[in-house]
Write a protein that holds these residues in place. Structure first.
Motif, PDB file in Angstrom:
ATOM      1  N   UNK A   1       0.828  -1.214   0.000  1.00 59.13           N
ATOM      2  CA  UNK A   1       0.000   0.000   0.000  1.00 59.13           C
ATOM      3  C   UNK A   1       0.862   1.265   0.000  1.00 59.13           C
ATOM      4  N   UNK A   2       0.388   2.324  -0.647  1.00 60.42           N
ATOM      5  CA  UNK A   2       1.027   3.632  -0.533  1.00 60.42           C
ATOM      6  C   UNK A   2       0.515   4.308   0.745  1.00 60.42           C
ATOM      7  N   UNK A   3       1.117   5.445   1.101  1.00 56.33           N
ATOM      8  CA  UNK A   3       0.646   6.168   2.290  1.00 56.33           C
ATOM      9  C   UNK A   3      -0.812   6.580   2.147  1.00 56.33           C
ATOM     10  N   UNK A   4      -1.235   6.794   0.890  1.00 63.12           N
ATOM     11  CA  UNK A   4      -2.612   7.218   0.633  1.00 63.12           C
ATOM     12  C   UNK A   4      -3.618   6.148   1.061  1.00 63.12           C
ATOM     13  N   UNK A   5      -3.225   4.888   0.940  1.00 62.67           N
ATOM     14  CA  UNK A   5      -4.118   3.786   1.303  1.00 62.67           C
ATOM     15  C   UNK A   5      -4.480   3.840   2.780  1.00 62.67           C
ATOM     16  N   UNK A   6      -3.463   4.042   3.623  1.00 65.62           N
ATOM     17  CA  UNK A   6      -3.723   4.125   5.057  1.00 65.62           C
ATOM     18  C   UNK A   6      -4.547   5.363   5.395  1.00 65.62           C
ATOM     19  N   UNK A   7      -4.284   6.481   4.700  1.00 67.64           N
ATOM     20  CA  UNK A   7      -5.053   7.709   4.948  1.00 67.64           C
ATOM     21  C   UNK A   7      -6.533   7.506   4.623  1.00 67.64           C
ATOM     22  N   UNK A   8      -6.799   6.802   3.524  1.00 68.48           N
ATOM     23  CA  UNK A   8      -8.182   6.521   3.143  1.00 68.48           C
ATOM     24  C   UNK A   8      -8.872   5.678   4.216  1.00 68.48           C
ATOM     25  N   UNK A   9      -8.189   4.625   4.658  1.00 65.44           N
ATOM     26  CA  UNK A   9      -8.761   3.746   5.680  1.00 65.44           C
ATOM     27  C   UNK A   9      -8.968   4.499   6.991  1.00 65.44           C
ATOM     28  N   UNK A  10      -8.033   5.386   7.311  1.00 70.54           N
ATOM     29  CA  UNK A  10      -8.125   6.160   8.557  1.00 70.54           C
ATOM     30  C   UNK A  10      -9.335   7.095   8.531  1.00 70.54           C
ATOM     31  N   UNK A  11      -9.560   7.762   7.407  1.00 69.73           N
ATOM     32  CA  UNK A  11     -10.704   8.679   7.340  1.00 69.73           C
ATOM     33  C   UNK A  11     -12.032   7.930   7.303  1.00 69.73           C
ATOM     34  N   UNK A  12     -12.035   6.772   6.699  1.00 76.02           N
ATOM     35  CA  UNK A  12     -13.235   5.925   6.766  1.00 76.02           C
ATOM     36  C   UNK A  12     -13.500   5.552   8.215  1.00 76.02           C
ATOM     37  N   UNK A  13     -12.430   5.230   8.949  1.00 74.74           N
ATOM     38  CA  UNK A  13     -12.547   4.897  10.367  1.00 74.74           C
ATOM     39  C   UNK A  13     -13.119   6.058  11.170  1.00 74.74           C
ATOM     40  N   UNK A  14     -12.703   7.276  10.828  1.00 70.33           N
ATOM     41  CA  UNK A  14     -13.197   8.454  11.562  1.00 70.33           C
ATOM     42  C   UNK A  14     -14.721   8.537  11.493  1.00 70.33           C
ATOM     43  N   UNK A  15     -15.244   8.428  10.294  1.00 69.85           N
ATOM     44  CA  UNK A  15     -16.694   8.526  10.145  1.00 69.85           C
ATOM     45  C   UNK A  15     -17.401   7.291  10.699  1.00 69.85           C
ATOM     46  N   UNK A  16     -16.721   6.155  10.663  1.00 68.58           N
ATOM     47  CA  UNK A  16     -17.300   4.931  11.234  1.00 68.58           C
ATOM     48  C   UNK A  16     -17.466   5.047  12.745  1.00 68.58           C
ATOM     49  N   UNK A  17     -16.648   5.889  13.372  1.00 71.93           N
ATOM     50  CA  UNK A  17     -16.742   6.103  14.819  1.00 71.93           C
ATOM     51  C   UNK A  17     -17.833   7.102  15.198  1.00 71.93           C
ATOM     52  N   UNK A  18     -18.558   7.598  14.221  1.00 72.75           N
ATOM     53  CA  UNK A  18     -19.705   8.441  14.524  1.00 72.75           C
ATOM     54  C   UNK A  18     -19.480   9.926  14.427  1.00 72.75           C
ATOM     55  N   UNK A  19     -18.331  10.348  13.896  1.00 73.38           N
ATOM     56  CA  UNK A  19     -18.103  11.786  13.748  1.00 73.38           C
ATOM     57  C   UNK A  19     -18.872  12.306  12.534  1.00 73.38           C
ATOM     58  N   UNK A  20     -19.495  13.472  12.718  1.00 68.46           N
ATOM     59  CA  UNK A  20     -20.246  14.089  11.621  1.00 68.46           C
ATOM     60  C   UNK A  20     -19.356  14.982  10.770  1.00 68.46           C
ATOM     61  N   UNK A  21     -18.329  15.553  11.393  1.00 70.46           N
ATOM     62  CA  UNK A  21     -17.415  16.439  10.680  1.00 70.46           C
ATOM     63  C   UNK A  21     -15.992  16.174  11.168  1.00 70.46           C
ATOM     64  N   UNK A  22     -15.060  16.077  10.231  1.00 63.68           N
ATOM     65  CA  UNK A  22     -13.656  15.909  10.615  1.00 63.68           C
ATOM     66  C   UNK A  22     -12.865  17.100  10.076  1.00 63.68           C
TER      67      UNK A  22
END
Length: 475
Positions: A280-301
């Motif tokens: 994976x490139x660094x972008x792959x982890x960033x994508x997964x991380x931001x998906x995780x943010x919204x999965x945790x219930x945040x409405x705005x990051x």
């Protein structure tokens, strides 16, 4: 449509462009619209309203308005500036997130100062905020860290070794290697290299993170969550995110690699997410991380990213101190170029905005100590209609702007508004102090002025707390 404080006092306490903005829709002359507003105005605090120029409406408030305003501020006490909680939206604010491979630099410092101040501001404005640090503890940078420590460790033990091409050359790596030798000696010398790299990766990462946390705490910066990138790899979240985006048509395969359709969203080219070798490139982890943010219930990051600088944050703090560093970072809009005057930041003069503001708070504390020495006790209530001097009225009006300013600053994510406000407030207090005595005046006037300076002290301290700057009682 604006309702604002005019730049010149002769234009009243507030002014609006409403008549001019609505004239076209009403198909009417702006001055006629303005006159209709004035004729139908029903506000107990307005003494008079006048039409100016092409249709501005200037409002002049009654004096008892400031008295009632101050009474409400005094009643709020130290809580003045804490706005009611807002229901619904959960905000996640990520800032600093420096790679744990070396010391924090000035670019990180700016992000730390603005990010933590923004978190404080949003909380004061009633938002539900979580402060988060994303730890890049996976990937090439951590492998390079381990390889760098490995090379320095072997050098310390007299082994001739070639330093890795992409290694880190900072003296902090040498210090880490020296500490490993001091604690473990040659324990790792005859170990299989991959096993030794694994050990050094763990040791170095733990040490670097501890140093990061120590530096940030010294800068009055804390986090609610420290999120590990490695956990995304361990839980296979990167592959899950890629599979989901591929199913939805946002990724595609080409030349054995997996690509993100970034051009569909304004990028100049599509981006590789998974290389043709499956890494994976660094972008792959960033994508997964931001998906995780919204999965945790945040409405705005909200992400706060910084630029690269060569000066370390520790050097800056040693030079000017935490308070000056934080204020100078926060007083500029985050989208403006960094302009840090090291000489000014260390001056003990009115030209230094930090000193000027802190001196106002310390001066108020000195006044209260003098009153205590004179056995003057603050009364439960006071007659604020006795405060008629121009400097008193201007100070009260400025205090009254604080909560509205906080609401706007939070909405715009504009921490610098808080810095500018508290600097202006300190200036008005100094003017009041030079014009109005507190000791040796009529007791009723004295009590009203005591309440005014206490309200000013609370507001200055509240604003400085948002900025992560101390409010000293003596200077």
């Amino acid at each position: 449509v604006l309702l604002e404080v005019p730049p010149q006092k002769e234009f009243g306490d507030f002014a609006t462009n409403f008549a001019m903005q609505s004239a076209r829709g009403l198909k009417c002359n702006p001055r006629l619209v303005a006159q209709a507003v004035i004729d139908n105005l029903d506000c107990p605090y307005v003494a008079k309203a006048e039409i100016a120029g092409p249709g501005f409406i200037n409002f002049y408030l009654k004096q008892n308005w400031t008295a009632e305003l101050l009474a409400s501020i005094v009643a709020a006490g130290a809580d003045y500036g804490n706005l009611p909680a807002r229901g619904g939206e959960k905000i996640q604010l990520e800032y600093v997130s420096a790679n744990p491979t070396g010391p924090l630099h000035v670019g990180h410092g700016r992000g730390a100062a603005v990010g933590s101040s923004l978190a404080n501001l949003l909380k004061a404005a009633g938002y539900d905020v979580t402060r988060e640090y994303y730890i890049n503890d996976a990937g090439n940078q951590i492998n390079n860290l381990a390889a760098s420590v490995n090379a320095r460790y072997l050098e310390e033990l007299g082994v001739d070794v070639e330093f890795p091409e992409n290694g880190y050359h900072g003296y902090d790596i040498v210090e880490t290697a020296k500490r490993i030798v001091k604690i473990y000696g040659d324990k790792f010398l005859h170990m299989d290299e991959q096993e030794r790299l694994h050990e050094f990766r763990t040791i170095a990462l733990k040490e670097k993170l501890a140093a990061l946390k120590e530096d940030l705490e010294a800068f009055n910066v804390t986090f609610d969550v420290w999120f590990s990138e490695q956990t995304l790899h361990d839980a296979d979240k990167i592959n899950e995110a890629c599979e989901l985006l591929t199913e939805r048509g946002y990724m595609y395969e080409k030349d054995g690699a997996l690509w993100l359709k970034a051009t569909a969203y304004g990028d100049d080219k599509d981006r590789v997410v998974i290389r043709d070798n499956g890494v994976p490139t660094y972008l792959a982890a960033d994508i997964a991380y931001h998906w995780n943010k919204f999965s945790r219930g945040f409405d705005r990051v909200i992400n706060l990213w910084g630029a690269d600088h060569s000066v370390t944050l520790n050097e800056l703090i040693e030079e000017v101190g935490t308070d000056a560093a934080r204020f100078f970072f926060a007083m500029r809009s985050i989208d403006s170029q960094l302009d840090f005057d090291l000489t000014l930041a260390t001056e003990k003069s009115n030209e230094n905005p930090v000193y000027y503001i802190q001196y106002a708070h310390a001066r108020i504390c000195s006044i209260m100590r003098q009153l205590a020495e004179e056995n003057v006790v603050e009364a439960a209530a006071a007659d604020y209609n006795l405060l008629t001097d121009a400097t008193e009225l201007e100070l009260i009006k400025k205090l009254g702007e604080y909560q509205e300013m906080l609401e706007l600053a939070a909405k715009e994510r504009a921490v610098h508004r808080v810095a500018h406000y508290v600097h202006d407030l300190a200036g008005l207090f100094h003017s009041f102090y030079n014009q109005c005595r507190i000791l040796g005046v009529d007791p009723e006037v004295q009590q009203a002025r005591i309440k005014l300076v206490q309200a000013t002290r609370h507001t200055i301290k509240h604003a400085l707390n948002i900025l992560g700057v101390s409010a000293p009682e003596r200077m």
